[in-house]
Enzyme design. Structure first.
Site, PDB file in Angstrom:
ATOM      1  N   SER A  28      33.509  38.630  38.625  1.00  0.00           N
ATOM      2  CA  SER A  28      34.700  39.706  39.118  1.00  0.00           C
ATOM      3  C   SER A  28      35.644  39.884  38.537  1.00  0.00           C
ATOM      4  O   SER A  28      35.717  39.461  36.926  1.00  0.00           O
ATOM      5  CB  SER A  28      34.916  38.306  40.479  1.00  0.00           C
ATOM      6  OG  SER A  28      33.423  38.147  41.156  1.00  0.00           O
ATOM      7  N   GLY A  29      36.260  40.931  38.903  1.00  0.00           N
ATOM      8  CA  GLY A  29      38.068  40.979  38.051  1.00  0.00           C
ATOM      9  C   GLY A  29      37.616  42.249  38.305  1.00  0.00           C
ATOM     10  O   GLY A  29      37.385  43.369  38.503  1.00  0.00           O
ATOM     11  N   SER A  30      38.869  42.862  37.321  1.00  0.00           N
ATOM     12  CA  SER A  30      39.624  44.139  36.300  1.00  0.00           C
ATOM     13  C   SER A  30      38.367  44.820  35.409  1.00  0.00           C
ATOM     14  O   SER A  30      38.524  45.936  35.352  1.00  0.00           O
ATOM     15  CB  SER A  30      40.691  44.030  36.622  1.00  0.00           C
ATOM     16  OG  SER A  30      41.168  43.764  35.482  1.00  0.00           O
ATOM     17  N   THR A  31      37.917  43.744  34.703  1.00  0.00           N
ATOM     18  CA  THR A  31      36.936  44.539  33.182  1.00  0.00           C
ATOM     19  C   THR A  31      35.283  44.469  33.923  1.00  0.00           C
ATOM     20  O   THR A  31      34.702  45.380  33.170  1.00  0.00           O
ATOM     21  CB  THR A  31      36.517  43.593  32.542  1.00  0.00           C
ATOM     22  OG1 THR A  31      38.236  42.964  32.194  1.00  0.00           O
ATOM     23  CG2 THR A  31      36.492  43.456  31.001  1.00  0.00           C
ATOM     24  N   GLY A  85      34.336  38.256  33.371  1.00  0.00           N
ATOM     25  CA  GLY A  85      35.514  38.408  32.832  1.00  0.00           C
ATOM     26  C   GLY A  85      35.919  36.622  32.639  1.00  0.00           C
ATOM     27  O   GLY A  85      35.559  35.922  32.961  1.00  0.00           O
ATOM     28  N   ALA A  86      36.985  36.937  32.377  1.00  0.00           N
ATOM     29  CA  ALA A  86      37.888  35.713  32.152  1.00  0.00           C
ATOM     30  C   ALA A  86      38.826  35.817  31.629  1.00  0.00           C
ATOM     31  O   ALA A  86      39.977  36.898  31.356  1.00  0.00           O
ATOM     32  CB  ALA A  86      36.992  34.976  30.478  1.00  0.00           C
ATOM     33  N   ASP A  87      39.764  34.523  32.005  1.00  0.00           N
ATOM     34  CA  ASP A  87      40.997  34.608  31.652  1.00  0.00           C
ATOM     35  C   ASP A  87      42.016  34.214  30.455  1.00  0.00           C
ATOM     36  O   ASP A  87      42.675  34.735  30.057  1.00  0.00           O
ATOM     37  CB  ASP A  87      41.620  33.395  33.102  1.00  0.00           C
ATOM     38  CG  ASP A  87      41.603  34.384  33.927  1.00  0.00           C
ATOM     39  OD1 ASP A  87      41.809  35.980  34.592  1.00  0.00           O
ATOM     40  OD2 ASP A  87      40.434  33.339  35.027  1.00  0.00           O
ATOM     41  N   LYS A  97      38.912  30.691  33.917  1.00  0.00           N
ATOM     42  CA  LYS A  97      38.300  31.570  35.181  1.00  0.00           C
ATOM     43  C   LYS A  97      38.534  31.348  36.058  1.00  0.00           C
ATOM     44  O   LYS A  97      38.934  29.550  36.295  1.00  0.00           O
ATOM     45  CB  LYS A  97      36.981  31.643  34.484  1.00  0.00           C
ATOM     46  CG  LYS A  97      36.447  32.862  33.450  1.00  0.00           C
ATOM     47  CD  LYS A  97      34.563  31.976  33.176  1.00  0.00           C
ATOM     48  CE  LYS A  97      34.595  33.003  34.521  1.00  0.00           C
ATOM     49  NZ  LYS A  97      34.538  34.087  35.069  1.00  0.00           N
ATOM     50  N   GLU A 106      31.294  32.111  40.362  1.00  0.00           N
ATOM     51  CA  GLU A 106      30.696  32.897  38.929  1.00  0.00           C
ATOM     52  C   GLU A 106      30.382  30.998  38.447  1.00  0.00           C
ATOM     53  O   GLU A 106      29.701  31.872  37.258  1.00  0.00           O
ATOM     54  CB  GLU A 106      32.181  32.401  38.225  1.00  0.00           C
ATOM     55  CG  GLU A 106      33.196  34.345  39.217  1.00  0.00           C
ATOM     56  CD  GLU A 106      34.518  34.466  39.310  1.00  0.00           C
ATOM     57  OE1 GLU A 106      34.990  34.042  37.974  1.00  0.00           O
ATOM     58  OE2 GLU A 106      35.082  35.544  38.414  1.00  0.00           O
TER      59      GLU A 106
HETATM   60  O1  DER Z   1      38.677  34.903  38.592  1.00  0.00           O
HETATM   61  C1  DER Z   1      38.091  35.401  36.934  1.00  0.00           C
HETATM   62  O2  DER Z   1      37.686  34.667  36.231  1.00  0.00           O
HETATM   63  C2  DER Z   1      37.614  37.017  37.149  1.00  0.00           C
HETATM   64  O3  DER Z   1      36.184  36.592  36.120  1.00  0.00           O
HETATM   65  C3  DER Z   1      39.104  37.343  36.422  1.00  0.00           C
HETATM   66  O4  DER Z   1      39.931  36.513  36.206  1.00  0.00           O
HETATM   67  C4  DER Z   1      38.970  38.026  34.915  1.00  0.00           C
HETATM   68  O5  DER Z   1      40.050  38.363  34.698  1.00  0.00           O
HETATM   69  P1  DER Z   1      40.403  40.557  34.535  1.00  0.00           P
HETATM   70  O6  DER Z   1      40.614  41.307  35.648  1.00  0.00           O
HETATM   71  O7  DER Z   1      41.256  40.447  33.734  1.00  0.00           O
HETATM   72  O8  DER Z   1      38.416  41.069  33.797  1.00  0.00           O
END
Ligand code: DER
Length: 232
Positions: A28-31, A85-87, A97, A106
């Site tokens: 999930s996320g924007s990457t 993704g990761a924070d 995350k 996840e």
């Molecule tokens: O929630 C999460 O762990 C997502 O992978 C996300 O936080 C990743 O962030 P990004 O939008 O910078 O890819």
């Protein structure tokens, strides 16, 4: 930043999504949209034989809109590779995350995968957790238990905040129907992510904790100059 995300995603897919990989977990996320973009570029033929397992609603929509075959984790409990993704990622490949409140599913797909890889831009590439990502450790909690868990986290020295919706009145509700608490801790406490994970996970009412310890096998970071940094 978008170019850095795309570069990291492309490098990870090129390195870890092989022709023989049939079940692929999508995070999930924007990457991760760039992960899907690169996988689509591998071609219809190879993707026709693959199943893509999502980590939540956003991820499911991503898979469906890309024309890839949606698989559910019940039918495909063993996943060849999951990319997410990761924070924030520290020097030992521990990750925070849950910035997108999807960390329960996840972590299920991360642990179900033979290979788990995270992709991010340079802002997430850290040395110790809690330095770049200062919002705190995301904790998915049952609604019924959230006030009790808030007090538990305070007693542990955290500064917990219930995550509120932006375009929604009231708290964020996860794909599993739960709340999320963001709990910052001191640098000293964050320097021991395994101990912190175990302590939070044992609190009654906690469903999952956004600390990924001993599960990330490789991390790809896109840098501002177009290069890639890899941690393995
Ligand atoms: O929630 C999460 O762990 C997502 O992978 C996300 O936080 C990743 O962030 P990004 O939008 O910078 O890819």
């Amino acid at each position: 930043v978008e170019a850095a995300k795309r570069a990291a995603a492309y490098a990870a897919v090129d390195a870890h999504v092989r022709a023989e990989d049939r079940v692929i977990g999508i995070g999930s996320g924007s990457t991760v949209p760039y992960v899907v973009e690169r996988i689509v570029q591998q071609g219809k033929a190879v993707n026709a034989g693959r199943w893509f397992v999502p980590t939540g609603f956003q991820s499911k929509e991503l898979i469906v809109h890309a024309g890839l075959q949606l698989g559910d984790v019940d039918c495909y409990p063993v996943i060849d590779v999951t990319i997410d993704g990761a924070d924030e990622v520290d020097s030992a490949l521990n990750a925070i995350k849950g910035g997108g409140a999807c960390h329960l599913r996840e972590k299920v797909l991360a642990e179900a995968a033979k290979v788990f890889v995270v992709v991010a831009d340079y802002r997430k590439n850290g040395t110790a957790l809690g330095q770049a990502w200062t919002q705190g450790v995301p904790v998915e909690v049952a609604e019924f238990a959230y006030a009790k868990v808030m007090r538990d986290l305070q007693r542990m020295g955290g500064k917990p905040v219930l995550r509120m919706g932006k375009a929604k009145a009231g708290p964020v509700v996860t794909d599993n129907g739960n709340f999320v608490i963001d709990a910052p801790f001191s640098a000293e406490v964050m320097a021991q992510p395994r101990a912190l994970l175990q302590q939070i996970k044992l609190l009654t009412g906690v469903l999952e904790v956004g600390l990924f310890v001993d599960v990330v096998q490789a991390a790809y970071f896109g840098n501002q100059d177009g290069t890639i940094t890899t941690k393995v």
